[in-house]
Design a protein around this motif. Structure first.
Motif, mmCIF file in Angstrom:
data_model
loop_
_atom_site.group_PDB
_atom_site.id
_atom_site.type_symbol
_atom_site.label_atom_id
_atom_site.label_comp_id
_atom_site.label_asym_id
_atom_site.label_seq_id
_atom_site.Cartn_x
_atom_site.Cartn_y
_atom_site.Cartn_z
ATOM 1 N N PRO A 117 0.830 -1.205 0.000
ATOM 2 C CA PRO A 117 0.000 0.000 0.000
ATOM 3 C C PRO A 117 0.862 1.252 0.000
ATOM 4 C CG PRO A 117 -0.762 -1.578 1.634
ATOM 5 C CD PRO A 117 0.557 -2.070 1.139
ATOM 6 N N HIS A 118 0.349 2.297 -0.590
ATOM 7 C CA HIS A 118 1.088 3.554 -0.652
ATOM 8 C C HIS A 118 1.281 4.111 0.752
ATOM 9 C CE1 HIS A 118 0.865 3.718 -4.983
ATOM 10 N NE2 HIS A 118 -0.438 3.484 -4.922
ATOM 11 N N GLY A 119 2.476 4.583 1.001
ATOM 12 C CA GLY A 119 2.778 5.189 2.291
ATOM 13 C C GLY A 119 3.250 4.194 3.332
ATOM 14 N N HIS A 120 3.299 2.892 3.020
ATOM 15 C CA HIS A 120 3.745 1.886 3.970
ATOM 16 C C HIS A 120 5.169 1.458 3.618
ATOM 17 C CE1 HIS A 120 -0.607 0.537 5.072
ATOM 18 N NE2 HIS A 120 -0.354 1.798 5.337
ATOM 19 N N PRO A 127 -0.448 4.707 13.734
ATOM 20 C CA PRO A 127 -1.843 4.498 14.168
ATOM 21 C C PRO A 127 -2.359 3.115 13.750
ATOM 22 C CG PRO A 127 -1.783 5.819 12.176
ATOM 23 C CD PRO A 127 -0.351 5.612 12.569
ATOM 24 N N VAL A 128 -3.528 2.771 14.319
ATOM 25 C CA VAL A 128 -4.114 1.459 14.050
ATOM 26 C C VAL A 128 -4.564 1.382 12.590
ATOM 27 C CG1 VAL A 128 -6.018 -0.092 14.615
ATOM 28 C CG2 VAL A 128 -4.838 1.144 16.426
ATOM 29 N N ARG A 129 -4.277 0.258 11.954
ATOM 30 C CA ARG A 129 -4.733 0.011 10.598
ATOM 31 C C ARG A 129 -5.881 -0.991 10.646
ATOM 32 N NH1 ARG A 129 1.293 -0.797 7.913
ATOM 33 N NH2 ARG A 129 2.029 1.347 8.329
ATOM 34 N N SER A 130 -6.900 -0.746 9.799
ATOM 35 C CA SER A 130 -8.091 -1.602 9.846
ATOM 36 C C SER A 130 -8.549 -1.958 8.441
ATOM 37 C CB SER A 130 -9.222 -0.920 10.617
ATOM 38 O OG SER A 130 -9.597 0.276 9.964
ATOM 39 N N TYR A 131 -9.257 -3.076 8.366
ATOM 40 C CA TYR A 131 -9.832 -3.579 7.110
ATOM 41 C C TYR A 131 -11.278 -3.966 7.409
ATOM 42 C CZ TYR A 131 -10.178 -6.263 2.762
ATOM 43 O OH TYR A 131 -10.545 -6.737 1.523
ATOM 44 N N SER A 132 -12.246 -3.302 6.732
ATOM 45 C CA SER A 132 -13.662 -3.485 7.034
ATOM 46 C C SER A 132 -14.276 -4.574 6.170
ATOM 47 C CB SER A 132 -14.434 -2.172 6.821
ATOM 48 O OG SER A 132 -13.933 -1.170 7.675
ATOM 49 N N VAL A 133 -15.162 -5.367 6.803
ATOM 50 C CA VAL A 133 -15.911 -6.429 6.113
ATOM 51 C C VAL A 133 -17.380 -6.293 6.510
ATOM 52 C CG1 VAL A 133 -16.169 -8.897 5.733
ATOM 53 C CG2 VAL A 133 -13.897 -7.942 6.165
ATOM 54 N N GLU A 192 -14.490 -4.961 11.711
ATOM 55 C CA GLU A 192 -13.176 -4.444 11.359
ATOM 56 C C GLU A 192 -12.086 -5.374 11.854
ATOM 57 O OE1 GLU A 192 -12.576 -0.496 12.666
ATOM 58 O OE2 GLU A 192 -14.097 0.385 11.333
ATOM 59 N N CYS A 193 -11.166 -5.678 10.933
ATOM 60 C CA CYS A 193 -9.945 -6.405 11.284
ATOM 61 C C CYS A 193 -8.851 -5.361 11.500
ATOM 62 C CB CYS A 193 -9.585 -7.362 10.154
ATOM 63 S SG CYS A 193 -8.028 -8.253 10.393
ATOM 64 N N GLN A 194 -8.296 -5.299 12.714
ATOM 65 C CA GLN A 194 -7.350 -4.234 13.070
ATOM 66 C C GLN A 194 -5.981 -4.807 13.409
ATOM 67 O OE1 GLN A 194 -8.941 -1.780 16.199
ATOM 68 N NE2 GLN A 194 -10.533 -0.868 14.883
#
Length: 363
Positions: free
Chosen positions: A45-48, A143-149, A136-138
């Protein structure tokens, strides 16, 4: 002198070649130190940074599950390192699991880790409609990164076409089609009932046939050949994953369906309703209505005559004679015989007899 100049030129040329070789060697050495030993993947991902945790963005973000079954939500994390993965319910920000440990008191939630594909799967057992929503998978980064389902919970439904009542003629073929909607997977079986009895092709003598069509909407078709009056009644479709659906079949033998649903009304009432509905009665309606009114009046007069013959007040002769004195009674007997005003068929002698009896009672 020439020899001296030749020697000096050779020395200068050698020094230049050595300097050039040294410069090329230093440049190659610097480039080797500046280049990393492991290049990061091209899909970060951009910025990582290449060595930080990141999500596999190819995982599905919309999951549909059947009510009462288990729902599975997947989350793939690469290069997790010493970080942890948690599943959060978005509507109330409730922590469900951290790693493989369940934090909520609802033991239907459970997370499993698949090391070979770096996937953290949240399982919701016996999913209910209230479980629908965003999860959310965190990753515990700063900061915390999350992936929504998003989870959708569907309730399959069964419907029989043509209901709630179906009318067929005797001897025809009854065609009942049951459609199962909103089912992620086809039902394992579908039973048909007539009244409370399970239908089967083997015991029908060839008059029943079942057919199932599986697609986005599963269809179950029941065919009954040469319909008889005994085939009337309630039919039910009962799939394995939905509630039961029913229809009532009426096998007719020449009669119309309206005759089975409503009672026959009198002709005058039916004509009146018809004229009111269309706003203006025709001449035929007026004539028939007049005839019906005349018949009603005639029937009412007949009823009064029958009551008067038994001593009632239908005709005035019998009631008035009771209050006539002796002199008036003799005058009435001496008058010519006339017909009764109420009933022409009754002779005047009958009235005289009544008057005579009244005078005797007066004396």
């Amino acid at each position: 002198m020439l020899t001296l100049w030749t020697a000096l030129f050779c020395c200068l040329t050698g020094l230049a070649v050595c300097y050039q070789r040294q410069s090329v060697s230093n440049n190659n050495h610097n480039n080797a130190e500046a280049k990393p030993t492991h290049a990061p993947p091209s899909h970060f991902p951009h910025g990582h940074k290449w060595n930080e945790p990141y999500f596999d963005l190819t995982m599905p973000r919309n999951i549909t599950s059947l009510v009462g079954k288990s729902a599975y939500l997947g989350c793939r994390v690469k290069h997790l390192g010493n970080k942890t993965v948690a599943w959060i319910r978005h509507r109330d920000l409730h922590i469900l699991t951290v790693g493989t440990y369940t934090y909520t008191t609802d033991q239907r939630f459970q997370t499993s880790y698949h090391r070979d594909i770096d996937e953290w799967t949240l399982q919701i057992k016996w999913a209910q409609q209230r479980d629908a929503g965003v999860y959310e998978c965190q990753i515990s980064t700063q900061p915390v990164r999350s992936y929504s389902v998003n989870l959708n919970i569907v309730v399959p439904t069964a419907t029989i076409l043509g209901g709630p009542d179906l009318y067929v003629d005797k001897g025809s073929t009854i065609n009942l089609t049951c459609i199962i909607k909103f089912s992620p997977e086809p039902p394992t079986h579908i039973f048909w009932y007539h009244q409370d009895k399970v239908l089967s092709e083997e015991t029908s003598g060839g008059r029943l046939k079942f057919k199932t069509i599986k697609s986005e909407e599963t269809k179950s078709i029941l065919l009954i050949y040469d319909a008889d009056l005994l085939h009337s009644g309630k039919y039910s479709c009962y799939p394995s994953n939905t509630e039961i659906a029913s229809i009532r079949v009426h096998v007719l033998q020449g009669e119309r369906p309206e005759a089975m649903q409503t009672n026959a009304a009198p002709a005058a009432v039916a004509l009146a309703c018809w004229s009111c509905h269309f706003g203006q009665a025709t001449q035929a309606v007026r004539v028939i209505s007049t005839m019906v009114a005349a018949l009603v009046l005639l029937e009412a007069c007949s009823s009064l005559l029958l009551q008067g013959g038994g001593g009632g007040g239908g005709c005035s002769g019998g009631g008035a004679a009771a209050g006539v004195g002796p002199t008036q009674a003799r005058e009435m007997l001496e008058k010519p015989r006339t017909s009764s005003p109420c009933d022409p068929k009754v002779p005047s002698t009958t009235s005289a007899e009544r008057v005579n009896n009244g005078s005797r009672n007066a004396r």
